[in-house]
Design an enzyme around this catalytic site. Structure first.
Site, PDB file in Angstrom:
ATOM      1  N   ALA A   1      17.917  12.764 101.433  1.00 30.58           N
ATOM      2  CA  ALA A   1      17.096  13.451 100.429  1.00 30.58           C
ATOM      3  C   ALA A   1      15.678  13.682 100.921  1.00 30.58           C
ATOM      4  O   ALA A   1      14.723  13.649 100.142  1.00 30.58           O
ATOM      5  CB  ALA A   1      17.072  12.629  99.137  1.00 30.58           C
ATOM      6  N   ARG A  55      14.493  27.434 100.814  1.00 31.26           N
ATOM      7  CA  ARG A  55      15.107  28.561 100.113  1.00 31.26           C
ATOM      8  C   ARG A  55      15.030  28.445  98.600  1.00 31.26           C
ATOM      9  O   ARG A  55      15.137  29.443  97.892  1.00 31.26           O
ATOM     10  CB  ARG A  55      16.571  28.701 100.544  1.00 31.26           C
ATOM     11  CG  ARG A  55      16.726  29.413 101.889  1.00 31.26           C
ATOM     12  CD  ARG A  55      18.159  29.856 102.079  1.00 31.26           C
ATOM     13  NE  ARG A  55      19.019  28.756 102.473  1.00 31.26           N
ATOM     14  CZ  ARG A  55      20.338  28.748 102.307  1.00 31.26           C
ATOM     15  NH1 ARG A  55      20.941  29.773 101.741  1.00 31.26           N
ATOM     16  NH2 ARG A  55      21.055  27.722 102.712  1.00 31.26           N
ATOM     17  N   GLU A 101      31.471  24.083 115.201  1.00 30.21           N
ATOM     18  CA  GLU A 101      30.574  24.934 114.434  1.00 30.21           C
ATOM     19  C   GLU A 101      31.032  26.391 114.529  1.00 30.21           C
ATOM     20  O   GLU A 101      31.614  26.810 115.540  1.00 30.21           O
ATOM     21  CB  GLU A 101      29.141  24.793 114.941  1.00 30.21           C
ATOM     22  CG  GLU A 101      28.541  23.418 114.727  1.00 30.21           C
ATOM     23  CD  GLU A 101      28.550  22.970 113.287  1.00 30.21           C
ATOM     24  OE1 GLU A 101      28.271  23.817 112.396  1.00 30.21           O
ATOM     25  OE2 GLU A 101      28.846  21.789 113.020  1.00 30.21           O
ATOM     26  N   ASN A 133      11.653   9.397  47.264  1.00 28.72           N
ATOM     27  CA  ASN A 133      11.702  10.857  47.164  1.00 28.72           C
ATOM     28  C   ASN A 133      10.314  11.412  47.470  1.00 28.72           C
ATOM     29  O   ASN A 133       9.342  11.059  46.795  1.00 28.72           O
ATOM     30  CB  ASN A 133      12.158  11.281  45.769  1.00 28.72           C
ATOM     31  CG  ASN A 133      12.505  12.756  45.710  1.00 28.72           C
ATOM     32  OD1 ASN A 133      11.771  13.602  46.235  1.00 28.72           O
ATOM     33  ND2 ASN A 133      13.607  13.084  45.050  1.00 28.72           N
TER      34      ASN A 133
END
Length: 455
Positions: A9, A15, A154, A375
């Site tokens: 990470a 992009r 690849e 109420n």
């Protein structure tokens, strides 16, 4: 057998064009890297090490609740280099390590389990995750001999025969820890990019006669996110998965395409969810609820039989058979009792509202403790802030709060008391009392004519 994981990470993600690290972008309300961490933990992997680099402090901040380890990759010199940065974490460990990317949130828990089980049962040195795709252009190809992998080639290096292979490398692995550590020492960056490729470890292991296997999974399991378009694609895939789980569990979604439910949300059977609802975080919704259109619910508990319409509920609890909305706002740390009514344009902030209490419209209750059976008339405001500090109001059971009442905190209203409409209450009301706090009406005869205002 001991199991751990490395999550790569460290990249910024050019992009995706963002000021924050790519792995922190959310899919179905959760950061991608946290999806991967949680999936690892749910697959029985306790020790997780995150390789961080660009935006390291941000990644740490967003993952700190997961209790993971961290390794720093100062320079991004390829996937092999990222794994090399985790060597200190792996040293002295005996078992297997899963190596996954932090930008691939769609891998199912059962897929991770299948990968590890195949690795252990076949006594592999490394086991790859792969998928068959119609157009594998750009992907590395898996070249096999039966169930054993011979090599990864690849795309740019493929022969004409190899280009016909549809099985691609997903770049997700399970390694024997000791074999990996030895191979990393032999890894070279002698290539045009000057980078260390993790795929080269496969060749190193094969050259030593080690066994390399592969587990085939669905392509969706392997999707990584490198752009906003791919982020939207991942969002749609995961949203459909989540919605289908709830449908299978007996929840009715009127329009799944416009229903957004987070991965950790729990919903009871016979609950009906209408279009345009967002349900996030660790929300729990009980059985037989009705979530009408245009609501957002986050990290809240909604007990059975509740009805909610066009409202926001954050970090709060709603008791069974209560109705909320439309256009109510329940702010964090609020608890609403059973069979209560929180009506239109009502805001509740950090307050407790008792069972059977009705707050029907145009009212603000903040930092208050309200009893049961009360109420509230239209336009009531609990005035809880004096410009420096918040203060608390306590309202007893069965109290009647007249329309357009201001309760100046801190103040206490006793059980079974009444407040006349238009009152501003600044001192305690004893049980059974009627409080009237308004100026006596006075009519001035002929005032309009005298002022020349008659039209």
């Amino acid at each position: 057998m001991y199991k751990c994981a490395l999550i790569l990470a460290a990249g910024q993600g050019k992009r995706i064009k963002s000021n924050i690290p790519k792995v922190l972008h959310k899919v179905c309300g959760k950061e991608m890297v946290n999806h991967v961490i949680d999936n690892m933990r749910n697959a029985g992997i306790e020790d997780v090490n995150v390789i961080i680099g660009k935006g390291a402090e941000l990644v740490k901040d967003y993952t700190k609740d997961r209790k993971v380890f961290y390794s720093m990759q100062e320079d991004q010199l390829g996937t092999g280099h990222a794994v090399k940065c985790g060597k200190d974490f792996l040293q002295g460990k005996d078992g297997i390590v899963a190596v996954f990317a932090g930008d691939a949130p769609l891998t199912k828990i059962e897929t991770i389990n299948n990968l590890m089980e195949e690795h252990i049962s076949k006594n592999n040195s490394v086991t790859l995750l792969s998928a068959y795709v119609k157009d594998p252009t750009g992907y590395g190809r898996i070249i096999r001999d039966g169930d054993e992998v011979l090599k990864i080639v690849e795309h740019k290096d493929c022969t004409e025969e190899e280009l016909k292979v549809k099985e691609m490398n997903a770049a997700m692995y399970c390694f024997d820890i000791k074999e990996l550590l030895v191979s990393l020492e032999e890894l070279s960056n002698d290539n045009t990019q000057g980078e260390y490729y993790l795929t080269d470890v496969i060749g190193i292991l094969k050259s030593k006669g080690k066994r390399v296997g592969a587990v085939v999974t669905d392509y969706e399991d392997t999707i990584g996110v490198n752009s906003r378009a791919q982020l939207a694609e991942a969002e749609e895939i995961l949203r459909n998965r989540i919605n289908n789980i709830h449908l299978d569990n007996g929840v009715t979604l009127i329009d799944p395409k416009t229903t957004y439910i987070g991965t950790d949300v729990q919903i009871g059977k016979d609950t009906i969810i209408y279009p345009n609802n967002i349900i996030e975080g660790k929300t729990i919704i009980g059985e037989g609820c009705t979530i009408l259109q245009n609501s957002r619910i986050k990290d809240s508990i909604i007990e059975q039989g509740v009805e909610i319409q066009a409202s926001i509920i954050l970090d709060s609890k709603i008791g069974e058979k209560t109705t909320v909305g439309p256009f109510a706002y329940i702010r964090p740390d609020s608890v609403i009792g059973k069979s209560a009514r929180i009506g239109d344009f009502v805001e509740i902030k950090k307050s407790i509202v008792g069972d059977n209490t009705k707050v029907s419209h145009l009212t603000y209750i903040g930092d208050a403790q309200v009893g049961s059976g009360c109420n509230f008339g239209c336009g009531t405001v609990v005035v809880n802030y004096d410009g420096k500090a918040k203060h608390k109001t306590i309202i007893g059971d069965n109290s009647f709060i007249g329309c357009n009442t201001n309760l100046i905190s801190p103040v206490e209203v006793g059980n079974n008391s009444y407040i006349a409409a238009g009152s501003t209450i600044t001192s305690k009301i004893e049980e059974g009392d009627l409080a009237i706090a308004r100026a006596k009406q006075r009519n001035i005869k002929g005032w309009v004519n005298k002022k020349g205002l008659m039209k």
